[in-house]
Design a protein around this motif. Structure first.
Motif, PDB file in Angstrom:
ATOM      1  N   THR A 170       0.864  -1.183   0.000  1.00 19.92           N
ATOM      2  CA  THR A 170       0.000   0.000   0.000  1.00 19.92           C
ATOM      3  C   THR A 170       0.894   1.225   0.000  1.00 19.92           C
ATOM      4  OG1 THR A 170      -1.750  -1.113   1.228  1.00 19.92           O
ATOM      5  CG2 THR A 170      -1.796   1.287   1.218  1.00 19.92           C
ATOM      6  N   ARG A 171       0.794   2.015  -1.073  1.00 20.81           N
ATOM      7  CA  ARG A 171       1.625   3.213  -1.197  1.00 20.81           C
ATOM      8  C   ARG A 171       3.108   2.873  -1.000  1.00 20.81           C
ATOM      9  NH1 ARG A 171      -1.838   7.716   2.223  1.00 20.81           N
ATOM     10  NH2 ARG A 171      -3.748   7.603   0.944  1.00 20.81           N
ATOM     11  N   ASN A 172       3.546   1.805  -1.690  1.00 21.66           N
ATOM     12  CA  ASN A 172       4.954   1.341  -1.677  1.00 21.66           C
ATOM     13  C   ASN A 172       5.402   0.801  -0.310  1.00 21.66           C
ATOM     14  OD1 ASN A 172       5.406   1.978  -4.391  1.00 21.66           O
ATOM     15  ND2 ASN A 172       5.807   4.130  -3.843  1.00 21.66           N
ATOM     16  N   ARG A 173       4.452   0.557   0.577  1.00 22.91           N
ATOM     17  CA  ARG A 173       4.772  -0.066   1.871  1.00 22.91           C
ATOM     18  C   ARG A 173       4.263  -1.499   1.859  1.00 22.91           C
ATOM     19  NH1 ARG A 173       2.783   3.126   6.904  1.00 22.91           N
ATOM     20  NH2 ARG A 173       3.840   1.332   7.836  1.00 22.91           N
ATOM     21  N   ILE A 174       5.118  -2.418   2.383  1.00 23.83           N
ATOM     22  CA  ILE A 174       4.740  -3.828   2.473  1.00 23.83           C
ATOM     23  C   ILE A 174       3.836  -3.995   3.683  1.00 23.83           C
ATOM     24  CG2 ILE A 174       5.594  -6.164   2.909  1.00 23.83           C
ATOM     25  CD1 ILE A 174       8.104  -5.413   1.356  1.00 23.83           C
ATOM     26  N   ILE A 175       2.674  -4.595   3.466  1.00 27.67           N
ATOM     27  CA  ILE A 175       1.742  -4.783   4.582  1.00 27.67           C
ATOM     28  C   ILE A 175       1.458  -6.265   4.864  1.00 27.67           C
ATOM     29  CG2 ILE A 175       0.624  -2.555   4.209  1.00 27.67           C
ATOM     30  CD1 ILE A 175      -1.661  -4.077   2.791  1.00 27.67           C
ATOM     31  N   GLY A 176       2.008  -7.168   4.026  1.00 29.34           N
ATOM     32  CA  GLY A 176       1.781  -8.583   4.263  1.00 29.34           C
ATOM     33  C   GLY A 176       2.145  -9.414   3.053  1.00 29.34           C
ATOM     34  N   LEU A 177       1.891 -10.704   3.164  1.00 28.31           N
ATOM     35  CA  LEU A 177       2.171 -11.639   2.077  1.00 28.31           C
ATOM     36  C   LEU A 177       0.915 -11.887   1.256  1.00 28.31           C
ATOM     37  CD1 LEU A 177       4.251 -14.181   4.156  1.00 28.31           C
ATOM     38  CD2 LEU A 177       5.139 -12.997   2.149  1.00 28.31           C
ATOM     39  N   THR A 178       1.118 -12.062  -0.025  1.00 30.47           N
ATOM     40  CA  THR A 178       0.015 -12.503  -0.878  1.00 30.47           C
ATOM     41  C   THR A 178      -0.192 -14.003  -0.646  1.00 30.47           C
ATOM     42  OG1 THR A 178       1.482 -13.050  -2.719  1.00 30.47           O
ATOM     43  CG2 THR A 178       0.621 -10.789  -2.618  1.00 30.47           C
ATOM     44  N   GLU A 179      -1.280 -14.543  -1.202  1.00 33.49           N
ATOM     45  CA  GLU A 179      -1.522 -15.995  -1.041  1.00 33.49           C
ATOM     46  C   GLU A 179      -0.386 -16.813  -1.639  1.00 33.49           C
ATOM     47  OE1 GLU A 179      -4.943 -19.312  -2.120  1.00 33.49           O
ATOM     48  OE2 GLU A 179      -5.452 -17.193  -2.092  1.00 33.49           O
ATOM     49  N   PRO A 180       0.060 -16.549  -2.884  1.00 28.99           N
ATOM     50  CA  PRO A 180       1.215 -17.295  -3.385  1.00 28.99           C
ATOM     51  C   PRO A 180       2.494 -16.928  -2.649  1.00 28.99           C
ATOM     52  CG  PRO A 180       0.520 -15.641  -4.994  1.00 28.99           C
ATOM     53  CD  PRO A 180      -0.539 -15.685  -3.936  1.00 28.99           C
ATOM     54  N   GLY A 181       2.514 -15.701  -2.100  1.00 27.44           N
ATOM     55  CA  GLY A 181       3.676 -15.297  -1.317  1.00 27.44           C
ATOM     56  C   GLY A 181       3.861 -16.155  -0.075  1.00 27.44           C
ATOM     57  N   GLU A 182       2.747 -16.629   0.519  1.00 27.08           N
ATOM     58  CA  GLU A 182       2.817 -17.537   1.678  1.00 27.08           C
ATOM     59  C   GLU A 182       3.549 -18.821   1.288  1.00 27.08           C
ATOM     60  OE1 GLU A 182       1.877 -17.091   4.729  1.00 27.08           O
ATOM     61  OE2 GLU A 182       0.430 -15.446   4.745  1.00 27.08           O
ATOM     62  N   GLN A 183       3.277 -19.306   0.101  1.00 25.22           N
ATOM     63  CA  GLN A 183       3.943 -20.531  -0.372  1.00 25.22           C
ATOM     64  C   GLN A 183       5.430 -20.269  -0.647  1.00 25.22           C
ATOM     65  OE1 GLN A 183       1.685 -22.817  -3.385  1.00 25.22           O
ATOM     66  NE2 GLN A 183      -0.021 -21.390  -3.018  1.00 25.22           N
ATOM     67  N   VAL A 184       5.706 -19.093  -1.189  1.00 25.67           N
ATOM     68  CA  VAL A 184       7.118 -18.737  -1.418  1.00 25.67           C
ATOM     69  C   VAL A 184       7.867 -18.705  -0.092  1.00 25.67           C
ATOM     70  CG1 VAL A 184       8.691 -16.909  -2.168  1.00 25.67           C
ATOM     71  CG2 VAL A 184       6.658 -17.449  -3.530  1.00 25.67           C
ATOM     72  N   LEU A 185       7.236 -18.147   0.933  1.00 23.14           N
ATOM     73  CA  LEU A 185       7.881 -18.071   2.251  1.00 23.14           C
ATOM     74  C   LEU A 185       8.193 -19.470   2.787  1.00 23.14           C
ATOM     75  CD1 LEU A 185       8.779 -16.299   4.651  1.00 23.14           C
ATOM     76  CD2 LEU A 185       6.458 -16.566   5.575  1.00 23.14           C
ATOM     77  N   GLU A 186       7.243 -20.389   2.656  1.00 23.89           N
ATOM     78  CA  GLU A 186       7.473 -21.759   3.146  1.00 23.89           C
ATOM     79  C   GLU A 186       8.605 -22.428   2.371  1.00 23.89           C
ATOM     80  OE1 GLU A 186       6.170 -23.135   5.870  1.00 23.89           O
ATOM     81  OE2 GLU A 186       5.316 -21.112   6.119  1.00 23.89           O
ATOM     82  N   ILE A 187       8.620 -22.213   1.054  1.00 22.32           N
ATOM     83  CA  ILE A 187       9.697 -22.788   0.242  1.00 22.32           C
ATOM     84  C   ILE A 187      11.037 -22.173   0.634  1.00 22.32           C
ATOM     85  CG2 ILE A 187      10.647 -22.936  -2.099  1.00 22.32           C
ATOM     86  CD1 ILE A 187       7.695 -23.081  -3.087  1.00 22.32           C
ATOM     87  N   ALA A 188      11.039 -20.864   0.855  1.00 19.08           N
ATOM     88  CA  ALA A 188      12.275 -20.175   1.250  1.00 19.08           C
ATOM     89  C   ALA A 188      12.805 -20.727   2.578  1.00 19.08           C
ATOM     90  CB  ALA A 188      12.027 -18.675   1.346  1.00 19.08           C
ATOM     91  N   LYS A 189      11.898 -20.982   3.517  1.00 17.34           N
ATOM     92  CA  LYS A 189      12.308 -21.546   4.814  1.00 17.34           C
ATOM     93  C   LYS A 189      12.995 -22.890   4.612  1.00 17.34           C
ATOM     94  CE  LYS A 189       8.730 -19.417   7.696  1.00 17.34           C
ATOM     95  NZ  LYS A 189       7.489 -19.666   8.480  1.00 17.34           N
ATOM     96  N   ARG A 190      12.390 -23.732   3.750  1.00 16.63           N
ATOM     97  CA  ARG A 190      12.974 -25.059   3.524  1.00 16.63           C
ATOM     98  C   ARG A 190      14.330 -24.956   2.838  1.00 16.63           C
ATOM     99  NH1 ARG A 190       7.593 -26.345   1.965  1.00 16.63           N
ATOM    100  NH2 ARG A 190       8.198 -26.400  -0.236  1.00 16.63           N
ATOM    101  N   VAL A 191      14.402 -24.111   1.812  1.00 23.41           N
ATOM    102  CA  VAL A 191      15.647 -23.992   1.055  1.00 23.41           C
ATOM    103  C   VAL A 191      16.786 -23.459   1.930  1.00 23.41           C
ATOM    104  CG1 VAL A 191      16.795 -22.771  -0.830  1.00 23.41           C
ATOM    105  CG2 VAL A 191      14.519 -23.746  -1.177  1.00 23.41           C
ATOM    106  N   VAL A 192      16.511 -22.383   2.658  1.00 26.02           N
ATOM    107  CA  VAL A 192      17.545 -21.791   3.514  1.00 26.02           C
ATOM    108  C   VAL A 192      17.892 -22.736   4.662  1.00 26.02           C
ATOM    109  CG1 VAL A 192      18.078 -19.861   5.051  1.00 26.02           C
ATOM    110  CG2 VAL A 192      16.913 -19.443   2.884  1.00 26.02           C
ATOM    111  N   GLY A 193      16.882 -23.439   5.183  1.00 26.36           N
ATOM    112  CA  GLY A 193      17.147 -24.413   6.252  1.00 26.36           C
ATOM    113  C   GLY A 193      18.009 -25.562   5.778  1.00 26.36           C
ATOM    114  N   ASP A 194      17.702 -26.055   4.580  1.00 25.05           N
ATOM    115  CA  ASP A 194      18.508 -27.145   4.017  1.00 25.05           C
ATOM    116  C   ASP A 194      19.936 -26.693   3.746  1.00 25.05           C
ATOM    117  OD1 ASP A 194      16.417 -28.891   4.144  1.00 25.05           O
ATOM    118  OD2 ASP A 194      15.871 -28.747   2.027  1.00 25.05           O
ATOM    119  N   LEU A 195      20.085 -25.440   3.354  1.00 24.65           N
ATOM    120  CA  LEU A 195      21.427 -24.919   3.135  1.00 24.65           C
ATOM    121  C   LEU A 195      22.219 -24.911   4.442  1.00 24.65           C
ATOM    122  CD1 LEU A 195      23.466 -23.588   1.205  1.00 24.65           C
ATOM    123  CD2 LEU A 195      22.530 -21.383   1.910  1.00 24.65           C
TER     124      LEU A 195
END
Length: 321
Positions: free
Chosen positions: A52-77
């Motif tokens: 909103t007005r160039n401010r991040i206010i939350g995750l989109t629905e697909p963004g939630e899935q990206v976050l979970e994938i990111a957690k797994r990838v970074v954790g596995d690393l």
């Protein structure tokens, strides 16, 4: 798509969608973080964060899935990094072993040789001393492990694991009558001048405050004539070859090929054997290559058994000292 971009997504979520806080935690600039996230979103074809007005206010629905994938990838690393450290620790480092002369010369050579063939980048440092001295080195953090026989003094910070027994033999110059005796007895041994270890260095530990070898004679009511004691078997052999007496020491110290001119008689039925112990600090972190060296020294001391002994020091029949 880059791993760094996934880290940025994770950090923004951790910081409650505050871009400036995420940039500070990542030690980078806010525009840089914003740009990398936008590049990732452009590549994926959908927005990860709601704005909103160039401010991040939350995750989109697909963004939630990206976050979970990111957690797994970074954790596995992170797991891969731990594995990398352990593999590195197996193949490279320094292992400081405190041990007695008998172990260093007669027991450890084949173990060290086998170990270094597989781990050529591990440097082994041997520090020699008497059984109590080598335990003191480990206790003080100056050595990783001690390999020696029993000690009269207790070391409450160390855990002792029994490795193997050292039996005793009588050694004499070829042609000596003791070598042809039909039945070797204490009475027969006591007839001759005796050359043996200094008890401090031999692992001929005081048992009920008695030297084990001397104690065997005393219990039989005999008084042997000990003419010389030395800190290692090789010195004893020198004087045996000179004809000054017969020797009593650990059977493993006799080398049929090298000890030309000498003969040996098994005397395990006359003298109590000594147990060789591995001593470790109870709070020690053991590198994988250390555990592998221990296993090669005493195959029954598997990594799981060693770890369990350290965790449960003072309990169970396999923990001494």
């Amino acid at each position: 798509m880059r791993l760094q971009q996934l880290r940025y997504v994770l950090e923004i979520a951790r910081q409650g969608n505050h871009l400036s806080a995420a940039a500070e935690a990542l030690h980078t600039s806010q525009p840089g973080v914003s740009r990398q996230v936008q590049m990732l979103e452009s590549e994926l074809g959908f927005p990860i964060f709601q704005r909103t007005r160039n401010r991040i206010i939350g995750l989109t629905e697909p963004g939630e899935q990206v976050l979970e994938i990111a957690k797994r990838v970074v954790g596995d690393l992170g797991t891969l990094r731990i594995l990398k450290d352990d593999v590195s620790a197996i193949s490279r480092g320094t292992l400081v072993i405190a041990t007695t002369h008998t172990q260093a010369k007669y027991v450890l050579p084949p173990v060290v040789s086998s170990f270094l063939k597989n781990f050529p980048d591990v440097q082994i440092v041997l520090k020699q001393g008497d059984p109590e001295g080598i335990c003191s080195l480990v206790d003080a953090g100056e050595a990783d492990i001690a390999i020696g026989t029993e000690t009269a003094r207790e070391f409450p910070n160390l855990v002792g694991l029994p490795c193997f027994e050292l039996t005793r033999s009588v050694v004499a110059k070829v042609g000596h009558p003791i070598l042809s005796a039909e039945h070797l007895t204490l009475e027969e041994v006591a007839q001759y001048p005796i050359i043996t270890y200094d008890p401090r260095f031999a692992g001929e530990t005081l048992h009920r405050r008695r030297w084990k070898v001397l104690g065997a004679f005393e219990q039989a009511g005999l008084e042997p004539r000990i003419v010389l004691s030395a800190i290692d078997a090789d010195v004893c052999k020198t004087y045996v070859l000179m004809g000054l007496g017969i020797a009593i020491f650990a059977s493993v110290s006799f080398d049929e090929k090298a000890d030309v001119g000498l003969g040996i008689r098994d005397a395990r039925h006359l003298f109590e054997s000594s147990m060789t112990y591995l001593k470790l600090r109870s709070n020690a972190y053991l590198r994988p290559y250390t555990l592998e060296f221990i296993r090669r020294l005493a195959p029954h001391l598997t990594p799981d058994i060693v770890r369990e002994a350290l965790q449960n020091r003072g309990r169970g029949p396999t923990v001494q000292g």
